[in-house]
Design a protein around this motif. Structure first.
Motif, PDB file in Angstrom:
ATOM      1  N   MET A 117       0.397  -1.047  -0.427  1.00  0.00           N
ATOM      2  CA  MET A 117      -0.161   0.072  -0.047  1.00  0.00           C
ATOM      3  C   MET A 117       1.164   1.142   0.053  1.00  0.00           C
ATOM      4  N   TYR A 135      -5.918  -5.743   3.607  1.00  0.00           N
ATOM      5  CA  TYR A 135      -6.272  -4.126   4.450  1.00  0.00           C
ATOM      6  C   TYR A 135      -7.071  -4.057   5.200  1.00  0.00           C
ATOM      7  N   PHE A 154      -3.401   1.423  -3.168  1.00  0.00           N
ATOM      8  CA  PHE A 154      -3.639  -0.305  -3.063  1.00  0.00           C
ATOM      9  C   PHE A 154      -3.528  -0.064  -4.695  1.00  0.00           C
ATOM     10  N   GLU A 159      -4.636  -6.410  -2.670  1.00  0.00           N
ATOM     11  CA  GLU A 159      -3.866  -5.641  -1.203  1.00  0.00           C
ATOM     12  C   GLU A 159      -5.141  -5.123  -1.325  1.00  0.00           C
ATOM     13  N   LEU A 160      -6.235  -4.470  -1.434  1.00  0.00           N
ATOM     14  CA  LEU A 160      -6.723  -3.088  -0.329  1.00  0.00           C
ATOM     15  C   LEU A 160      -8.287  -3.988   0.156  1.00  0.00           C
ATOM     16  N   TYR A 193      -2.285   6.772   3.869  1.00  0.00           N
ATOM     17  CA  TYR A 193      -2.145   7.402   5.385  1.00  0.00           C
ATOM     18  C   TYR A 193      -1.730   8.924   5.670  1.00  0.00           C
ATOM     19  N   CYS A 208      -6.954  -6.648   8.573  1.00  0.00           N
ATOM     20  CA  CYS A 208      -6.633  -6.144   9.593  1.00  0.00           C
ATOM     21  C   CYS A 208      -6.923  -5.275   9.589  1.00  0.00           C
ATOM     22  N   HIS A 209      -7.842  -3.762   9.155  1.00  0.00           N
ATOM     23  CA  HIS A 209      -8.197  -2.892   9.571  1.00  0.00           C
ATOM     24  C   HIS A 209      -9.882  -3.335  10.299  1.00  0.00           C
TER      25      HIS A 209
END
Length: 204
Positions: free
Chosen positions: A1, A61, A52, A57-58, A6, A64-65
């Motif tokens: 990412m 993510y 991303f 990958e998104l 961020y 995990c988020h």
């Protein structure tokens, strides 16, 4: 990412995350498109790919988020700060409810991710979830042990039965689309009374 994700203002980041949860919670991984996510977020598809590099990958993510959000909610509600198993279960339900109010699609996304079979993400998702589940199991047995339960009860079997029942109950509630926390607590107390009768050495 891309780290520039961020660096986005919090509001724009949240918009992209919410849009991705929305699309993935309504579609299987294969059918969820980056175009649909970009449209929901109000950005171009090329910009989404800038943040991303691909859909996988998104997706990971988001897994995990969701795990991090759940962990924070569990901590905020002091789920592991009680030595009463059934109070712990009540707090856990409240924590999940609070999370669903802020992120309405997160529960459905998490359930879909758990059962996702697409080979591109299945192995990685199960690895992430397995680590979280293992930590929860260790905390459970360290906190409650066997002393409060009937001698003929297999504690591990009991743990999995209760865990599956809790997740199934929450999934059913979230499917309805409206969260009535008061009613959920009342219904969940019925389950708790049943478990007390079945598992505890003494129950009144």
């Amino acid at each position: 990412m891309n780290e520039k994700f961020y660096q986005l203002p919090c509001g724009r980041r949240e918009k992209i995350i919410r849009s991705a949860y929305q699309v993935f919670s309504r579609n299987e991984y294969k059918r969820a498109s980056m175009s649909a996510i970009a449209d929901a977020a109000g950005i171009s598809k090329s910009l989404l790919f800038y943040y991303f590099k691909n859909k996988k990958e998104l997706y990971l993510y988001l897994v995990c988020h969701a795990e991090n959000l759940t962990r924070s909610a569990v901590q905020d509600y002091g789920v592991w700060e009680t030595e009463d198993l059934f109070e712990m279960l009540r707090r856990n339900v409240r924590a999940k409810c609070s999370l669903s109010v802020k992120y309405p699609e997160i529960c459905m996304f998490s359930v879909k991710a758990y059962y996702e079979q697409h080979p591109e993400v299945k192995k990685d998702v199960h690895k992430l979830i397995a680590k979280t589940n293992q930590n929860a199991e260790q905390k459970f047995f360290r906190t409650f042990g066997n002393s409060m339960f009937r001698e003929d009860i297999e504690t591990e079997t009991m743990y999995y039965e209760i865990a599956l029942a809790c997740e199934g109950y929450l999934y059913r509630c979230f499917q309805k689309g409206q969260i009535d926390i008061g009613r959920m607590e009342e219904e969940f107390d019925v389950l708790i009374k049943h478990w007390k009768k079945v598992y505890l050495r003494r129950w009144k």
